[in-house]
Design a protein around this motif. Structure first.
Motif, PDB file in Angstrom:
ATOM      1  N   ASN A  73      76.590   6.119  18.577  1.00  0.00           N
ATOM      2  CA  ASN A  73      75.234   5.562  19.420  1.00  0.00           C
ATOM      3  C   ASN A  73      75.378   4.242  19.338  1.00  0.00           C
ATOM      4  O   ASN A  73      74.421   3.565  19.027  1.00  0.00           O
ATOM      5  CB  ASN A  73      74.212   6.132  18.512  1.00  0.00           C
ATOM      6  N   THR A  74      76.338   3.698  19.984  1.00  0.00           N
ATOM      7  CA  THR A  74      76.425   2.267  20.130  1.00  0.00           C
ATOM      8  C   THR A  74      75.131   1.833  21.051  1.00  0.00           C
ATOM      9  O   THR A  74      75.076   0.350  20.962  1.00  0.00           O
ATOM     10  CB  THR A  74      77.917   1.681  20.756  1.00  0.00           C
ATOM     11  N   ASN A  75      74.754   2.386  22.128  1.00  0.00           N
ATOM     12  CA  ASN A  75      73.744   1.996  22.997  1.00  0.00           C
ATOM     13  C   ASN A  75      72.432   2.137  22.477  1.00  0.00           C
ATOM     14  O   ASN A  75      71.534   1.718  23.357  1.00  0.00           O
ATOM     15  CB  ASN A  75      73.913   2.764  24.111  1.00  0.00           C
ATOM     16  N   GLU A  76      72.237   2.404  21.504  1.00  0.00           N
ATOM     17  CA  GLU A  76      70.857   2.406  20.925  1.00  0.00           C
ATOM     18  C   GLU A  76      70.241   1.174  20.922  1.00  0.00           C
ATOM     19  O   GLU A  76      70.654   0.216  20.602  1.00  0.00           O
ATOM     20  CB  GLU A  76      70.913   2.972  19.475  1.00  0.00           C
ATOM     21  N   SER A  77      68.867   1.047  20.908  1.00  0.00           N
ATOM     22  CA  SER A  77      68.158  -0.311  20.931  1.00  0.00           C
ATOM     23  C   SER A  77      67.911  -0.164  19.324  1.00  0.00           C
ATOM     24  O   SER A  77      67.982   0.647  18.597  1.00  0.00           O
ATOM     25  CB  SER A  77      66.776  -0.066  21.602  1.00  0.00           C
ATOM     26  N   ALA A  78      67.697  -1.483  19.112  1.00  0.00           N
ATOM     27  CA  ALA A  78      67.477  -1.980  17.621  1.00  0.00           C
ATOM     28  C   ALA A  78      66.364  -1.361  17.082  1.00  0.00           C
ATOM     29  O   ALA A  78      66.292  -0.943  15.887  1.00  0.00           O
ATOM     30  CB  ALA A  78      67.413  -3.422  17.570  1.00  0.00           C
ATOM     31  N   GLN A  79      65.148  -1.204  17.881  1.00  0.00           N
ATOM     32  CA  GLN A  79      63.996  -0.666  17.420  1.00  0.00           C
ATOM     33  C   GLN A  79      64.111   0.941  16.980  1.00  0.00           C
ATOM     34  O   GLN A  79      63.837   1.350  15.992  1.00  0.00           O
ATOM     35  CB  GLN A  79      62.722  -1.001  18.328  1.00  0.00           C
ATOM     36  N   TYR A  80      64.615   1.524  17.824  1.00  0.00           N
ATOM     37  CA  TYR A  80      64.994   3.019  17.819  1.00  0.00           C
ATOM     38  C   TYR A  80      65.939   3.192  16.562  1.00  0.00           C
ATOM     39  O   TYR A  80      65.680   3.962  15.820  1.00  0.00           O
ATOM     40  CB  TYR A  80      65.529   3.625  19.086  1.00  0.00           C
ATOM     41  N   ARG A  81      66.980   2.511  16.318  1.00  0.00           N
ATOM     42  CA  ARG A  81      67.867   2.578  15.312  1.00  0.00           C
ATOM     43  C   ARG A  81      67.238   2.756  13.983  1.00  0.00           C
ATOM     44  O   ARG A  81      67.397   3.260  13.080  1.00  0.00           O
ATOM     45  CB  ARG A  81      69.219   1.742  15.602  1.00  0.00           C
ATOM     46  N   ALA A  82      66.525   1.438  13.986  1.00  0.00           N
ATOM     47  CA  ALA A  82      65.694   1.278  12.778  1.00  0.00           C
ATOM     48  C   ALA A  82      64.610   2.394  12.387  1.00  0.00           C
ATOM     49  O   ALA A  82      64.789   2.972  11.196  1.00  0.00           O
ATOM     50  CB  ALA A  82      64.961  -0.098  12.712  1.00  0.00           C
ATOM     51  N   TRP A  83      64.030   2.898  13.527  1.00  0.00           N
ATOM     52  CA  TRP A  83      63.131   3.924  13.267  1.00  0.00           C
ATOM     53  C   TRP A  83      63.854   5.183  13.027  1.00  0.00           C
ATOM     54  O   TRP A  83      63.556   5.862  11.853  1.00  0.00           O
ATOM     55  CB  TRP A  83      62.329   4.245  14.739  1.00  0.00           C
ATOM     56  N   ARG A  84      65.050   5.440  13.725  1.00  0.00           N
ATOM     57  CA  ARG A  84      65.654   6.689  13.232  1.00  0.00           C
ATOM     58  C   ARG A  84      66.445   6.743  11.668  1.00  0.00           C
ATOM     59  O   ARG A  84      66.461   7.740  11.163  1.00  0.00           O
ATOM     60  CB  ARG A  84      66.830   6.896  14.161  1.00  0.00           C
ATOM     61  N   VAL A  85      66.981   5.542  11.281  1.00  0.00           N
ATOM     62  CA  VAL A  85      67.336   5.549  10.140  1.00  0.00           C
ATOM     63  C   VAL A  85      66.264   5.598   8.916  1.00  0.00           C
ATOM     64  O   VAL A  85      66.497   6.402   7.980  1.00  0.00           O
ATOM     65  CB  VAL A  85      68.259   4.238   9.850  1.00  0.00           C
ATOM     66  N   ALA A  86      65.033   5.017   9.334  1.00  0.00           N
ATOM     67  CA  ALA A  86      64.417   5.135   7.984  1.00  0.00           C
ATOM     68  C   ALA A  86      63.451   6.368   8.140  1.00  0.00           C
ATOM     69  O   ALA A  86      62.887   6.776   7.085  1.00  0.00           O
ATOM     70  CB  ALA A  86      63.025   4.067   8.642  1.00  0.00           C
ATOM     71  N   ASN A  87      63.640   7.120   9.329  1.00  0.00           N
ATOM     72  CA  ASN A  87      63.209   8.655   9.252  1.00  0.00           C
ATOM     73  C   ASN A  87      64.090   9.844   9.101  1.00  0.00           C
ATOM     74  O   ASN A  87      63.993  10.863   9.301  1.00  0.00           O
ATOM     75  CB  ASN A  87      62.262   8.738  10.429  1.00  0.00           C
ATOM     76  N   ALA A  88      65.264   9.305   8.867  1.00  0.00           N
ATOM     77  CA  ALA A  88      66.442  10.339   8.758  1.00  0.00           C
ATOM     78  C   ALA A  88      66.477  11.170  10.033  1.00  0.00           C
ATOM     79  O   ALA A  88      66.687  12.354   9.727  1.00  0.00           O
ATOM     80  CB  ALA A  88      66.294  11.093   7.405  1.00  0.00           C
ATOM     81  N   TYR A  89      66.302  10.620  11.086  1.00  0.00           N
ATOM     82  CA  TYR A  89      66.282  11.353  12.401  1.00  0.00           C
ATOM     83  C   TYR A  89      67.647  11.385  13.080  1.00  0.00           C
ATOM     84  O   TYR A  89      68.313  10.282  13.184  1.00  0.00           O
ATOM     85  CB  TYR A  89      65.341  11.003  13.379  1.00  0.00           C
ATOM     86  N   GLN A  90      68.404  12.507  13.572  1.00  0.00           N
ATOM     87  CA  GLN A  90      69.446  12.603  14.387  1.00  0.00           C
ATOM     88  C   GLN A  90      68.961  12.681  15.710  1.00  0.00           C
ATOM     89  O   GLN A  90      68.217  13.619  16.070  1.00  0.00           O
ATOM     90  CB  GLN A  90      70.407  13.640  13.797  1.00  0.00           C
ATOM     91  N   PRO A  91      69.691  12.190  16.627  1.00  0.00           N
ATOM     92  CA  PRO A  91      69.534  12.178  18.026  1.00  0.00           C
ATOM     93  C   PRO A  91      69.603  13.484  18.451  1.00  0.00           C
ATOM     94  O   PRO A  91      70.569  14.099  18.182  1.00  0.00           O
ATOM     95  CB  PRO A  91      70.652  11.118  18.776  1.00  0.00           C
ATOM     96  N   GLY A  92      68.646  13.792  19.355  1.00  0.00           N
ATOM     97  CA  GLY A  92      68.639  15.205  19.876  1.00  0.00           C
ATOM     98  C   GLY A  92      67.855  16.376  19.031  1.00  0.00           C
ATOM     99  O   GLY A  92      67.638  17.377  19.301  1.00  0.00           O
TER     100      GLY A  92
END
Length: 353
Positions: A65-84
């Protein structure tokens, strides 16, 4: 061009280039593939958000997921969320996007979908974007109709996929393109939303708006002219998309400017009941025909059967049947002798019957 002014609740990102927009579409398509290929059981987010897990070396999943925005990646990591990943969210945490391309939703359509959802359950997850400035809240990116129907069905939660999409005008454009492909975007939605975009200075001019959407300026002008109509009149036309396209709506708008609300509502009913054409309505608007006069309906009867006619292997016309008592023969490209011969044969057949 002056920078666009974003609605409250959104955080501006730098102007998105065409390549970045393509990246956003690729992300959305990749998410759809993930959901289709591997649909896990809905998982409700933990009440207590886990501490962010940081890795000195990205894991294999994150490296993709190298094309993720910084905001989304920070949110995803903080919430232990996997894309899709499909998760279950509280409906109270879902709010409409101020950049939603849709404005009108038919009550009958929402009610029908609510009945279906109550019986079958939600089969397709909606797409949401995190409200990065308001933790735990989400904007609808795709699925506003399903959200309304779930509320109508008195549901408390909604299945959702959290997506990484650009915020603001670009998210509008992505939604607009999707709706155009589905044929669910109406000129009335455009009228209201585009007028608001101009009023809020997201675009400095009608021309700039047309260029951004890739449309002819006259198309935008027609839609914006409808924004002056009361919503009560637009709602009547939204309910009959088969009768009120942009050209017919434009004529109704002209009539409203001259005659007011009540007369316009009567004209709309007349258009539907008598199946008036755009040309006939234009004549009424121009005063060539009184709105109360009988106007011959512009209905076209569909033929029941059609037979192609060929002479020496060349198509020269067709024979069509309508209902129980009508035939229509059309021939062209015949020599005069052949035409006269066919006429004689038809006369002889009719005389014998």
């Amino acid at each position: 061009m002056k920078p666009s002014k974003l609605a409250k609740g959104f955080q501006a990102r730098p102007d998105t280039t065409s390549s970045e927009k393509r990246t956003a579409l690729d992300r959305l398509n990749a998410i759809d593939d993930l959901v289709k290929n591997d649909t896990p059981s809905p998982v409700k987010p933990a009440a207590v958000r886990p501490e962010p897990v940081l890795h000195a070396v990205p894991s294999p999943v994150e490296a993709v997921n190298t094309n993720e925005s910084a905001q989304y990646r920070a949110w995803r990591v903080a919430n232990a969320y996997q894309p899709g990943q499909v998760i279950e969210l509280d409906l109270k945490a879902i709010k409409p996007s101020p950049f939603n391309p849709r404005h009108f939703y038919l009550k009958t359509s929402i009610a029908e979908l609510a009945v279906n959802l109550a019986k079958q359950g939600q089969q397709q997850a909606i797409h949401v974007i995190p409200d990065y400035s308001n933790d735990g809240m989400y904007f609808v990116s795709d699925g506003g109709r399903r959200v309304r129907a779930l509320k109508e069905a008195n549901k408390d939660t909604v299945k959702a996929v959290v997506v990484d999409l650009p915020i603001g005008i670009e998210s509008y454009k992505l939604g607009y393109d999707l709706n155009v492909q589905r044929d669910s975007q109406t000129v009335f939605d455009n009228a209201v939303v585009w007028r608001r975009f101009l009023d809020e200075k997201h675009f400095q001019s009608q021309k700039e708006l047309a260029e951004h959407l890739g449309l002819d300026e006259s198309t935008v002008a027609v839609a914006l002219s409808l924004s002056k109509l009361p919503e009560s009149i637009m709602q009547e036309m939204v309910a009959r998309p088969d009768r009120f396209g942009s050209n017919m709506a434009y004529q109704v708008g002209r009539y409203h400017s001259a005659r007011g609300v009540d007369s316009t509502l009567r004209l709309i009913n007349r258009i539907v009941s008598d199946d008036l054409s755009t040309r006939q309505v234009s004549d009424i608007v121009k005063g060539r025909v009184n709105p109360q006069e009988d106007v011959k309906p512009a209905t076209r009867q569909r033929y029941a059967q059609r037979m192609e006619i060929k002479l020496d292997g060349v198509a020269v016309g067709d024979l069509k049947s309508y209902g129980d008592d009508r035939l229509e023969l059309r021939l062209r490209g015949l020599s005069r002798d052949k035409r006269d011969d066919i006429l004689r044969q038809i006369e002889q057949m009719l005389q014998k019957s």
